[in-house]
Design a protein around this motif. Structure first.
Motif, short mmCIF file in Angstrom:
data_model
loop_
_atom_site.label_atom_id
_atom_site.label_comp_id
_atom_site.label_asym_id
_atom_site.label_seq_id
_atom_site.Cartn_x
_atom_site.Cartn_y
_atom_site.Cartn_z
N SER A 697 6.20 0.05 -21.06
CA SER A 697 7.09 1.12 -20.57
C SER A 697 6.43 1.92 -19.46
N MET A 700 6.85 0.00 -16.42
CA MET A 700 8.22 0.10 -15.93
C MET A 700 8.45 1.40 -15.18
N PRO A 709 12.34 -4.69 -18.23
CA PRO A 709 12.24 -4.61 -19.69
C PRO A 709 12.32 -5.99 -20.32
N SER A 715 14.89 -7.51 -27.98
CA SER A 715 15.07 -6.14 -28.45
C SER A 715 16.03 -6.09 -29.63
N VAL A 809 11.73 5.60 -19.05
CA VAL A 809 12.46 4.37 -18.69
C VAL A 809 13.89 4.72 -18.31
N ARG A 822 17.65 -2.98 -20.26
CA ARG A 822 17.02 -1.66 -20.18
C ARG A 822 17.56 -0.75 -21.28
N TRP A 825 16.11 -1.71 -24.55
CA TRP A 825 14.70 -1.33 -24.64
C TRP A 825 14.55 0.15 -24.95
#
Length: 871
Positions: A697, A700, A709, A715, A809, A822, A825
């Motif tokens: 993260s 990112m 992600p 996820s 994020v 995303r 995540w």
């Protein structure tokens, strides 16, 4: 085994699985691919070639590609004239293919001059060069200013007879309309995937932008220099990259482009794996042909999302049948509802596993992608294994018709009752508490027993002397030993007592120093030893101080689950976990095995060795004694750390017996010991995952355009497991533990609060050999606020890190990076913070004298689990 119902259930869900695969892969009829299209974007790089590292294709490879396209396309569009790419016009001429010649421009001005010079020369010497493209998305990338690009275009137009233009996205042209004065045509890129447009709306959207350019530049021809859709990559908003969507988009576009007589170049002829380093993984997958020059989809037949779905469905069903066969064969008592529940979980799990593995094999492999992919796949398989184990316990805890081995109190017949030697290890225990334990033992309704109290290494004489005096008052049945030094912690004390056990004692019982036993304990449980194969008789751990505070009520709720769910299901396969209190062991087997002084959970280790020796254990789910729970959250954590660390010690030491077929353990015993501790191993993996998630993260947030992600599938799986385990807890605590909604919530929070501790213990236990034994203090003072916060400092740091990561994020996300990956995540980061928040909650609850009545300490009686408990 219920053969017919099992076969019917398996067949029904196999049919449903095939139906799901078929439904998701219904053929879609679209216009056929034309026999000959106008143009392809043409990059002739193979799997091991990359222009950024100057690994260029050979003329032979370029010629082979053009031969493949011969008769299928009127023209190809190139992007550079560097190295062998300068030979494309000559090679294309042999195959009757025209060329839209590209010259690459970027911030390297000397190279730009070289590209421009070669492009001018080639355009002047090859009649099949029909247009020239000076620069590709130069303004979009910001490599040159508008004025610099205009100068290059003006020079090219002055030296080249063919139409000269440049290629930019449609919004770049609208943002810089003055650029049109320096070109002979508008070269536009229409790539709706990058804009998050769903595929069903993408054609209309692309032509709408095309019309806008026509209206903005009515006197300039519009050439679509790139149009396409990727076959693989991350979902961007509503745009899903897939082979089926690529086929659908291109076949629809080509049909409309042919009707409207539009000039275009399909993006692109061949997949280009090298682009992954510039554009992300999706950059590799825009080709109509893959990197091996095989078509990726059908050109005329109906479009099917996964053409190989029949094979994948068959593999899913075969794997599910194999797992279900093993489960059904070893679960005769399961009702049809339980079998159906397991069928749903198993078929879903195998289908997901088959799909994820298939999807992984469809990507172009690099060293980094292989490493990341293998780690993610192993994590996925681990999640699925834990989910299957949890589902199996759920089914066997609730949907069973009978229990063959559920122990029950017995009354001795005419046989002589064996002598029992009761061993009470103690270290620095409050004298009043230990005396209360001894008084309860003195009240046992049993004719022949002795009590050995071993106080090991207590330094303060005022602590152990009162106990010694009390044993003397209780009579010759009670013998007290103070030993210092004595190695081996609790196991050392128990072995010391074993060596001094009365010669005529046939049974050894062990209890903790804080337990107050029921007078019926020995009388009702020793008859189980009439079966000569029985070496262990275990009663549950229970507690009498749940009414002291809300913290202890929470702990009590958490403890009850294992003894009313896990131990009962394990008992059916003679695979219980022996506990060091309220346990009775046949002396002959105990003297052969002895308590393991190297293991900090010597009780569970002893039970496993007795199983390995071929003997049985019986679990009686009736409370015959109640002890005291930890007084503080830090002590609660230390106790669970010891249990989890010891479990890992046992897994390592007994790996051969647990993991290899043909050993002394039955398959059911091996299953329960491995599956029972698998969630703790998973907590260790989860800790490592969380640390990696923080790092990922941070990357990112630091580089939002370069670090993506994880894929949504990876996820969804941990989120699904979290939800599944929570649903299982809620259901089983209601139907098998007799808990109220508040007690169930308390158990869930208390259990989650230990996740970090268990994970740390699991990791340490797998990589280290030993940790110091930690006794759980009893009748201590509750912690203050500052101490409570300190007890959860690691968890507090983690929760702050995870929440900040989720915020970062979300905050750094843009329209270009938005998508379900995303969002999923961010949800994962938030959910992963829940156990750490729970730790902070429990730690704070332990710091304040909140009343236990808020949660309640009485539980509903539940059939088949013994007498209801009243704290």
């Amino acid at each position: 085994m219920k053969t017919i119902p099992s076969l019917i259930i398996a067949a029904v869900f196999a049919t449903l699985t095939f139906a799901v695969w078929a439904s998701l892969n219904r053929p879609t009829r679209e216009p056929p691919w034309p026999a000959r299209i106008q143009g392809f974007a043409f990059s002739p790089f193979r799997a091991n070639e990359d222009p950024t590292t100057f690994k260029m294709p050979t003329d032979a490879e370029i010629d082979a590609d053009l031969a493949l396209l011969e008769g299928k396309v009127n023209a190809v569009r190139t992007y550079s004239v560097g190295a062998s790419l300068a030979d494309v016009p000559e090679l294309a001429e042999r195959h009757g293919i025209n060329v839209a010649l590209g010259a690459w421009l970027d911030s390297h001005l000397d190279k730009n001059e070289e590209q421009l010079k070669i492009a001018i020369d080639l355009a002047g010497t090859h009649q099949n060069v029909v247009r020239v493209v000076i620069g590709n998305e130069v303004l979009l990338r910001g490599d040159l200013t508008l004025e610099e690009l205009e100068k290059y275009l003006d020079r090219a137009r002055a030296a080249i007879g063919q139409p000269v233009g440049t290629a930019e996205t449609w919004h770049t042209w609208l943002a810089h309309p003055e650029l049109a004065q320096h070109v002979d045509y508008i070269g536009v890129h229409l790539l709706p995937y990058w804009e998050g447009v769903p595929v069903d709306a993408a054609i209309a959207y692309s032509f709408a932008q095309f019309k806008r350019l026509q209206q903005t530049f009515p006197h300039k021809p519009i050439v679509i220099a790139e149009i396409g859709w990727p076959s693989r990559g991350r979902t961007r908003e509503s745009a899903v990259a897939s082979v089926a969507n690529e086929a659908l988009f291109l076949r629809r576009f080509l049909a409309r482009a042919e009707r409207e007589q539009i000039k275009y170049y399909v993006m692109e002829a061949f997949d280009q794996p090298w682009k992954a380093y510039q554009e992300g993984a999706v950059g590799s997958y825009w080709g109509v042909y893959d990197v091996n020059r095989q078509p990726k989809f059908a050109f005329t037949e109906p479009i099917v999302r996964v053409p190989e779905w029949h094979i994948l469905a068959a593999l899913s069903v075969a794997a599910a049948l194999l797992v279900l066969g093993i489960v059904y064969l070893t679960s005769d008592a399961l009702r049809n509802r339980g079998r159906s529940f397991l069928a749903i979980v198993v078929y879903a799990a195998t289908t997901i596993a088959v799909w994820v593995i298939y999807d992984f094999t469809q990507q172009y492999m690099t060293v980094s992608s292989v490493i990341a992919g293998v780690l993610l796949l192993l994590g996925m398989l681990g999640v699925l294994l834990v989910l299957l184990a949890e589902a199996h316990e759920w089914a066997e805890a609730h949907w069973v018709a009978y229990r063959l081995r559920l122990g029950a109190p017995m009354v001795a017949g005419g046989q002589q009752q064996p002598k029992v030697s009761l061993h009470v290890p103690a270290y620095n225990e409050p004298p009043a508490m230990l005396i209360e334990t001894l008084d309860a033992l003195a009240r046992l309704d049993y004719p022949d027993f002795e009590v050995l109290v071993v106080d090991n290494n207590t330094r303060d004489e005022s602590v152990w002397r009162p106990v010694e005096a009390h044993c003397a008052r209780l009579g010759p049945r009670f013998r007290f030993f103070h030993v210092a030094p004595l190695a081996g912690f609790k196991a050392g004390a128990l072995n010391y007592a074993l060596e001094r056990t009365a010669p005529d004692a046939a049974i050894v019982a062990a209890i903790d120093s804080d337990y107050v036993v029921d007078p019926r304990w020995l009388r009702e449980l020793t008859p189980a030893f009439q079966d000569q194969r029985t070496a262990i008789v275990q009663a549950p751990q229970d507690y009498r101080d749940a009414d002291q505070s809300a913290f202890k009520a929470m702990c009590y709720a958490e403890y009850r689950g294992f003894f009313h769910i896990g131990m009962i299901t394990r008992n059916e396969r003679n695979a219980i976990i022996q506990h060091g209190t309220m346990t009775m062991v046949r002396r002959a087997q105990l003297e052969r095995c002895r308590w393991a002084e190297w293991c900090i959970t010597e009780d569970a280790e002893l039970g496993l060795r007795i199983f390995e020796a071929g003997y049985d254990a019986t679990y009686v789910p009736v409370s015959y004694g109640r002890g005291l729970m930890p007084d503080t959250f830090i002590d609660f954590k230390k106790q669970r750390f010891r249990w989890a660390y010891g479990a890992m010690q046992i897994l390592k030491a007994h790996a051969r017996a647990l993991f290899l077929e043909g050993g002394p353990l039955s398959s059911g015993q091996r299953y329960h010991f491995v599956a029972g501790w698998l969630p703790w191993v998973a907590d260790g993996c989860n800790l490592l995952f969380n640390l990696a998630a923080l790092g990922w993260s941070a990357a990112m947030v630091w580089a939002p355009g370069k670090v993506d992600p994880p894929l949504v599938m990876y996820s969804v799986l941990p989120l699904s497991l979290f939800t599944f385990k929570l649903a299982k807890l809620v259901h089983l605590y209601h139907v098998r533990v007799g808990a109220s909604a508040r007690q169930t919530m308390a158990a869930a929070i208390a259990g989650l609060a230990l996740t970090h501790t268990i994970g740390t213990a699991a990791v340490k236990g797998l990589v280290t050999r030993s940790e110091p034994f930690f006794r759980t203090p009893k009748q201590g003072s509750t912690s203050g606020l500052r101490r409570a916060l300190a007890a959860a400092r690691e968890e507090t740091v983690m929760v702050v890190g995870l929440l900040l990561s989720a915020w970062g994020v979300a905050y750094t996300g843009t329209r270009e990076t938005a998508g379900p990956d995303r969002l999923a995540w961010i949800v994962v980061l938030l959910v992963q913070s829940v156990p750490y928040v729970s730790s902070l909650i429990v730690s704070l609850v332990s710091a304040f004298p909140l009343p236990a009545r808020w949660l309640g300490t009485s539980y509903r009686p539940v059939a088949g689990t013994g007498r209801p408990a009243q704290a």
